[in-house]
Design a protein around this motif. Structure first.
Motif, PDB file in Angstrom:
ATOM      1  N   VAL A 173       3.450   4.343  -3.487  1.00 49.82           N
ATOM      2  CA  VAL A 173       4.025   3.343  -4.445  1.00 49.82           C
ATOM      3  C   VAL A 173       3.570   1.716  -4.365  1.00 49.82           C
ATOM      4  N   PHE A 174       3.988   1.148  -3.078  1.00 52.93           N
ATOM      5  CA  PHE A 174       3.100  -0.362  -2.930  1.00 52.93           C
ATOM      6  C   PHE A 174       1.199   0.079  -1.974  1.00 52.93           C
ATOM      7  N   ARG A 175       1.031  -0.324  -2.367  1.00 50.19           N
ATOM      8  CA  ARG A 175      -1.020  -0.761  -2.012  1.00 50.19           C
ATOM      9  C   ARG A 175      -1.631  -1.538  -2.485  1.00 50.19           C
ATOM     10  N   GLY A 176      -1.520  -2.652  -1.273  1.00 48.81           N
ATOM     11  CA  GLY A 176      -2.451  -4.041  -1.469  1.00 48.81           C
ATOM     12  C   GLY A 176      -4.340  -3.239  -1.098  1.00 48.81           C
ATOM     13  N   HIS A 177      -4.012  -4.546  -1.129  1.00 49.33           N
ATOM     14  CA  HIS A 177      -5.955  -5.164  -1.868  1.00 49.33           C
ATOM     15  C   HIS A 177      -6.990  -3.691  -0.474  1.00 49.33           C
ATOM     16  N   THR A 193      -6.112  -4.859  -9.704  1.00 48.51           N
ATOM     17  CA  THR A 193      -5.180  -5.515 -10.904  1.00 48.51           C
ATOM     18  C   THR A 193      -4.232  -4.186 -11.079  1.00 48.51           C
ATOM     19  N   SER A 194      -4.008  -3.360 -10.097  1.00 51.55           N
ATOM     20  CA  SER A 194      -3.726  -2.535 -10.436  1.00 51.55           C
ATOM     21  C   SER A 194      -1.263  -2.760 -10.611  1.00 51.55           C
ATOM     22  N   GLN A 195      -1.131  -1.906 -10.622  1.00 51.99           N
ATOM     23  CA  GLN A 195       0.526  -2.496 -11.024  1.00 51.99           C
ATOM     24  C   GLN A 195       0.810  -2.399  -9.411  1.00 51.99           C
ATOM     25  N   HIS A 196       0.358  -1.002  -8.481  1.00 52.95           N
ATOM     26  CA  HIS A 196       0.718  -1.138  -7.704  1.00 52.95           C
ATOM     27  C   HIS A 196       0.602  -1.952  -6.338  1.00 52.95           C
ATOM     28  N   SER A 197      -0.455  -2.780  -6.409  1.00 53.06           N
ATOM     29  CA  SER A 197      -0.646  -4.185  -5.883  1.00 53.06           C
ATOM     30  C   SER A 197       0.627  -5.058  -6.146  1.00 53.06           C
ATOM     31  N   ARG A 198       0.947  -4.730  -6.444  1.00 53.01           N
ATOM     32  CA  ARG A 198       2.218  -5.734  -7.153  1.00 53.01           C
ATOM     33  C   ARG A 198       4.076  -4.818  -6.459  1.00 53.01           C
ATOM     34  N   GLY A 199       3.533  -3.745  -6.309  1.00 56.20           N
ATOM     35  CA  GLY A 199       5.197  -2.775  -5.743  1.00 56.20           C
ATOM     36  C   GLY A 199       5.932  -2.640  -7.082  1.00 56.20           C
ATOM     37  N   GLU A 200       4.543  -1.931  -8.565  1.00 53.63           N
ATOM     38  CA  GLU A 200       5.259  -2.233  -9.656  1.00 53.63           C
ATOM     39  C   GLU A 200       5.003  -0.800  -9.737  1.00 53.63           C
ATOM     40  N   ALA A 201       4.619   0.166  -9.455  1.00 51.64           N
ATOM     41  CA  ALA A 201       4.196   1.223  -9.451  1.00 51.64           C
ATOM     42  C   ALA A 201       4.292   2.316  -8.762  1.00 51.64           C
ATOM     43  N   CYS A 202       4.038   3.327  -9.038  1.00 53.79           N
ATOM     44  CA  CYS A 202       4.865   4.810  -8.173  1.00 53.79           C
ATOM     45  C   CYS A 202       4.013   5.727  -8.531  1.00 53.79           C
ATOM     46  N   ASP A 203       3.900   7.168  -7.814  1.00 54.26           N
ATOM     47  CA  ASP A 203       2.881   8.267  -8.232  1.00 54.26           C
ATOM     48  C   ASP A 203       3.748   9.260  -7.626  1.00 54.26           C
ATOM     49  N   ILE A 204       3.578  10.013  -8.646  1.00 53.41           N
ATOM     50  CA  ILE A 204       4.917  11.367  -7.778  1.00 53.41           C
ATOM     51  C   ILE A 204       4.714  12.787  -7.985  1.00 53.41           C
TER      52      ILE A 204
END
Length: 282
Positions: A173-177, A193-204
């Motif tokens: 889900v969240f992936r920091g820089h 710039t990935s939405q993962h770095s903002r807590g807005e995305a997940c891979d499932i």
């Protein structure tokens, strides 16, 4: 011949026995006591006879039992707590249930890794990463904004999928820089710039379900989403190949685009194409 007459010599008269001396007073008293006191031998014989007549149980009952000696209790020894793994420490920590709390009330100061933020998800599931564990990268929310965005995603995306298909763990889900740099082999100065770095995305992924079918289910059943991307799906490698990327903008950060994409191989290289598909020509 005439025998000679035998002249018998007269025997001398027997002397009378000397008269017994009168006993003294002490001897008389001692003799009197001896006659009134039973002999020890006779007493022991009588006791032995009585013991033969008396049952053994009565003898045992008559004999006072020896008092048991009290042994002092050993002093208590302080137990040394065993070392606990990270998973064990998590399970031992009481879970704080805040699944119904407004997202605006969450902050890094009042939220722990075991806080329940949705019916079936805890905070630590939003930051877990196998790559981060292998590389020793600390993958934590930097600010309240990323935390709240990830909680919103868990409630609006992960939980509906969990309700439909059962238990699963998101790939990420969240992936920091720092984690994004390690994942994409980027220099230390690079910012994702990935939405993962903002807590807005997940891979499932859902075990036993086609990745393309999962992407289509999300498209048809989620209330809203920003992007759904069917990534690296290749039917030749099996229905579970690849994963589904789903993003959702944080509350107050703009309107969701409801964009559908596929990231697939096209003539030997990976490209983004519109729609949810298995091949670039579909």
């Amino acid at each position: 011949m005439t025998p000679r007459p035998t002249s018998a010599k007269p025997r001398p008269p027997r002397q009378a026995a000397p008269a017994a001396k009168p006993a003294t007073k002490a001897a008389t008293t001692s003799k009197a006591k001896a006659s009134t006191t039973p002999a020890p031998a006779k007493a022991s014989t009588k006791a032995a006879a009585q013991s033969r007549k008396t049952p053994a149980a009565k003898i045992a009952a008559a004999t006072p039992a020896a008092k048991p000696r009290s042994t002092p209790a050993p002093a208590p020894v302080a137990a040394t707590p065993p070392a606990r793994s990270r998973s064990a420490s998590r399970s031992a920590t009481p879970t704080v249930d805040r699944k119904n709390a407004p997202i605006s009330e969450f902050s890094l100061a009042n939220t722990s890794h075991d806080t329940r933020i949705a019916p079936n998800f805890l905070v630590y599931e939003l930051t877990r990463s196998e790559l981060a564990d292998r590389r020793g990268i600390a993958n934590h929310f930097p600010t309240d904004r990323e935390l709240r965005a990830a909680i919103n995603l868990a409630r609006e995306v992960l939980q509906p999928i969990r309700d439909k298909f059962g238990s699963f763990t998101p790939n990420s889900v969240f992936r920091g820089h720092p984690l994004e740099r390690a994942l994409k082999n980027k220099p230390a100065s690079w910012l994702s710039t990935s939405q993962h770095s903002r807590g807005e995305a997940c891979d499932i992924e859902i075990v036993g379900m086609s990745t393309l079918a999962l992407a289509n289910w999300a498209k048809d059943n989620l209330k809203t989403f920003d992007q759904i991307i069917c990534e690296c799906y290749d039917p030749a490698k099996g229905p579970n190949s690849g994963w589904v990327h789903i993003s959702l903008k944080a509350p107050g950060s703009g309107e969701n685009r409801r964009q559908l994409l596929s990231y697939i191989a096209d003539h030997g290289k990976m490209v983004y194409v519109p729609g949810l598909r298995a091949t670039a020509l579909a």
